[in-house]
Each structure stands twice: as C-alpha cells, then as structure tokens.
Write a protein that holds these residues in place. Structure first.
Motif, short mmCIF file in Angstrom:
data_model
loop_
_atom_site.label_atom_id
_atom_site.label_comp_id
_atom_site.label_asym_id
_atom_site.label_seq_id
_atom_site.Cartn_x
_atom_site.Cartn_y
_atom_site.Cartn_z
N VAL A 130 -65.23 -25.64 23.04
CA VAL A 130 -64.04 -24.82 22.79
C VAL A 130 -62.99 -25.03 23.86
CG1 VAL A 130 -63.20 -22.44 22.62
CG2 VAL A 130 -65.33 -23.10 21.50
N GLU A 131 -63.42 -25.16 25.10
CA GLU A 131 -62.45 -25.31 26.19
C GLU A 131 -61.67 -26.62 26.10
OE1 GLU A 131 -66.51 -26.59 27.75
OE2 GLU A 131 -65.74 -24.89 26.62
N GLU A 132 -62.09 -27.53 25.24
CA GLU A 132 -61.38 -28.81 25.11
C GLU A 132 -60.46 -28.86 23.89
OE1 GLU A 132 -63.50 -32.38 25.86
OE2 GLU A 132 -64.76 -31.44 27.37
N LEU A 133 -60.28 -27.75 23.22
CA LEU A 133 -59.34 -27.72 22.10
C LEU A 133 -57.92 -27.74 22.68
CD1 LEU A 133 -60.96 -25.03 19.77
CD2 LEU A 133 -61.07 -27.51 19.58
N LYS A 134 -57.23 -28.82 22.43
CA LYS A 134 -55.90 -29.01 23.02
C LYS A 134 -54.84 -28.47 22.06
CE LYS A 134 -57.43 -32.85 25.76
NZ LYS A 134 -57.30 -34.24 26.14
N ALA A 169 -46.25 -31.02 23.42
CA ALA A 169 -46.21 -31.11 21.96
C ALA A 169 -46.86 -32.41 21.49
CB ALA A 169 -44.77 -31.01 21.46
N GLU A 170 -46.67 -33.50 22.23
CA GLU A 170 -47.27 -34.78 21.86
C GLU A 170 -48.80 -34.73 21.96
OE1 GLU A 170 -44.79 -34.65 24.36
OE2 GLU A 170 -43.21 -35.02 22.89
N GLU A 171 -49.33 -34.10 23.00
CA GLU A 171 -50.78 -33.97 23.16
C GLU A 171 -51.39 -33.13 22.04
OE1 GLU A 171 -51.77 -34.11 27.89
OE2 GLU A 171 -50.50 -32.44 27.20
N ILE A 172 -50.71 -32.05 21.69
CA ILE A 172 -51.19 -31.18 20.62
C ILE A 172 -51.17 -31.93 19.29
CG2 ILE A 172 -50.67 -29.10 19.27
CD1 ILE A 172 -49.66 -27.86 21.96
N LYS A 173 -50.08 -32.64 19.03
CA LYS A 173 -49.97 -33.41 17.78
C LYS A 173 -51.07 -34.48 17.70
CE LYS A 173 -46.91 -36.23 15.04
NZ LYS A 173 -46.01 -37.35 15.11
N ALA A 174 -51.31 -35.19 18.79
CA ALA A 174 -52.34 -36.24 18.81
C ALA A 174 -53.72 -35.64 18.58
CB ALA A 174 -52.30 -37.00 20.14
N PHE A 175 -54.00 -34.48 19.19
CA PHE A 175 -55.29 -33.82 19.01
C PHE A 175 -55.48 -33.43 17.54
CE2 PHE A 175 -57.89 -30.05 18.59
CZ PHE A 175 -59.02 -30.38 19.32
N LYS A 176 -54.46 -32.80 16.96
CA LYS A 176 -54.56 -32.34 15.57
C LYS A 176 -54.75 -33.52 14.61
CE LYS A 176 -52.28 -27.90 15.92
NZ LYS A 176 -51.27 -27.01 15.35
N GLU A 177 -54.09 -34.61 14.87
CA GLU A 177 -54.25 -35.79 14.01
C GLU A 177 -55.65 -36.39 14.17
OE1 GLU A 177 -50.99 -38.38 14.95
OE2 GLU A 177 -49.55 -37.11 13.89
N ARG A 178 -56.11 -36.51 15.40
CA ARG A 178 -57.43 -37.12 15.65
C ARG A 178 -58.55 -36.33 14.97
NH1 ARG A 178 -60.70 -38.16 21.28
NH2 ARG A 178 -62.47 -39.16 20.27
N TYR A 179 -58.47 -34.99 15.05
CA TYR A 179 -59.54 -34.16 14.52
C TYR A 179 -59.20 -33.52 13.17
CZ TYR A 179 -61.61 -34.86 19.05
OH TYR A 179 -62.15 -35.43 20.17
N GLU A 208 -54.18 -27.26 10.78
CA GLU A 208 -54.06 -25.81 10.57
C GLU A 208 -54.61 -24.98 11.74
OE1 GLU A 208 -52.34 -24.68 7.94
OE2 GLU A 208 -52.04 -26.79 7.44
N LEU A 209 -55.28 -25.61 12.71
CA LEU A 209 -55.82 -24.85 13.83
C LEU A 209 -54.71 -24.28 14.69
CD1 LEU A 209 -58.86 -26.86 15.23
CD2 LEU A 209 -58.89 -24.72 13.98
N LYS A 210 -54.96 -23.09 15.21
CA LYS A 210 -54.01 -22.44 16.10
C LYS A 210 -54.71 -22.14 17.42
CE LYS A 210 -51.37 -20.35 12.36
NZ LYS A 210 -51.14 -21.62 11.82
N PRO A 211 -53.94 -22.07 18.53
CA PRO A 211 -54.56 -21.75 19.82
C PRO A 211 -55.13 -20.33 19.79
CG PRO A 211 -52.18 -21.77 20.03
CD PRO A 211 -52.51 -22.27 18.65
N PHE A 212 -56.13 -20.06 20.61
CA PHE A 212 -56.76 -18.74 20.63
C PHE A 212 -55.75 -17.64 20.95
CE2 PHE A 212 -60.52 -21.42 21.59
CZ PHE A 212 -61.21 -21.15 20.42
N GLY A 213 -54.79 -17.94 21.79
CA GLY A 213 -53.78 -16.94 22.13
C GLY A 213 -52.99 -16.44 20.93
N TYR A 214 -52.90 -17.25 19.89
CA TYR A 214 -52.19 -16.87 18.67
C TYR A 214 -52.82 -15.63 18.04
CZ TYR A 214 -50.71 -17.12 13.78
OH TYR A 214 -50.22 -16.83 12.53
#
Length: 144
Positions: A111-115, A123-133, A137-143
């Motif tokens: 869980v701690e590695e969910l970017k 924004a680029e890191e988040i986009k790359a993470f979402k595309e790779r996995y 539709e995933l949202k950060p826990f803070g949401y």
C-alpha cells in the motif's frame, strides 16, 4: 420470496454443487495466479523457503461446468465487461456462474507504494503508475 445475499465468501467446490442443486442463482469469482501470493511474500520477507505456495494450472471454468454451473475464464482485462455482463444475465436467469480470473504472478504492491498522492508525486509519476497498473480509477487514500 427470493433471497439474495451480497456477502463475500470463499468458494469451495461443494458450494457450486449446492447452488446448482438447489437452483440458487449466484456469481462466484476465482482469482487464480498459480500461487498463494501473500503467503509466498511472507515467506520471502522472513527468509523462509517456499513451501506449499505454488500450484499447477487449473481450469476452474471447466470444473464448475462439470458440476452444472456456467464457467468463464478471463485472461485479459478487456474481457471483464463482457463476461460480467453475461454473468449477470445468467444469474438473473437463475444460473450459477463462476468466473476464473487468471491474474499475474507479480508480487503484490505494498500500500505504501501506491503512487497516487499529488502532494508527494508529480502528475507524470501518477499518470505512469495508473497506466502501468491499469489503475485509472484509483484515488489516493487522502481522498476518502
């Protein structure tokens, strides 16, 4: 009066036989990756030898068909919508359905590695993470 449960439970073969025998419409999903991944990770993290965590390929769709249920096998995410649409229609028609989802053997993502958190990642890191996995539709826990 029709009773329907939304509770999740672990499927075992006698559940399928029972739902077919008593005509209890239901949809069961099996996530199969040929291993007990969470136990394998635990053994790996504690420097234990692997024991009882690897399995032979099993076609659960064919097994449940032999028991009178309808079986589907999913090997690509693109198949999800169609298979689930069919499963829901079959359940509405009174059938027992089992979906065997073949998932990969990658080590589960801690869980701690969910970017996903824009306070920590670009924004680029988040986009790359979402595309790779395939996690658009995933949202950060803070949401939440």
């Amino acid at each position: 009066m029709e009773q329907k449960t939304e509770d999740a439970f672990a499927m075992v073969m006698q559940d399928i036989v029972t739902t077919v025998q008593y005509r209890l419409p239901s949809i069961h999903v099996v996530f199969s990756n040929l291993e007990y991944g969470f136990i394998k990770v635990e053994q790996e993290d504690t420097n234990h030898s692997y024991y009882g965590v690897d399995f032979k390929e099993v076609d659960y769709a064919k097994i449940v068909e032999a028991q009178g249920a309808i079986g589907f096998t999913i090997i690509k995410i693109s198949e999800l919508d169609e298979v689930f649409r069919n499963a829901v229609e079959l359940e509405k028609a009174g059938r027992t359905v089992v979906i065997d989802m073949k998932i990969n053997h990658d080590r589960p993502i801690p869980v701690e590695e969910l970017k996903l958190d824009p306070k920590i990642y670009t924004a680029e890191e988040i986009k790359a993470f979402k595309e790779r996995y395939e996690a658009q539709e995933l949202k950060p826990f803070g949401y939440f």
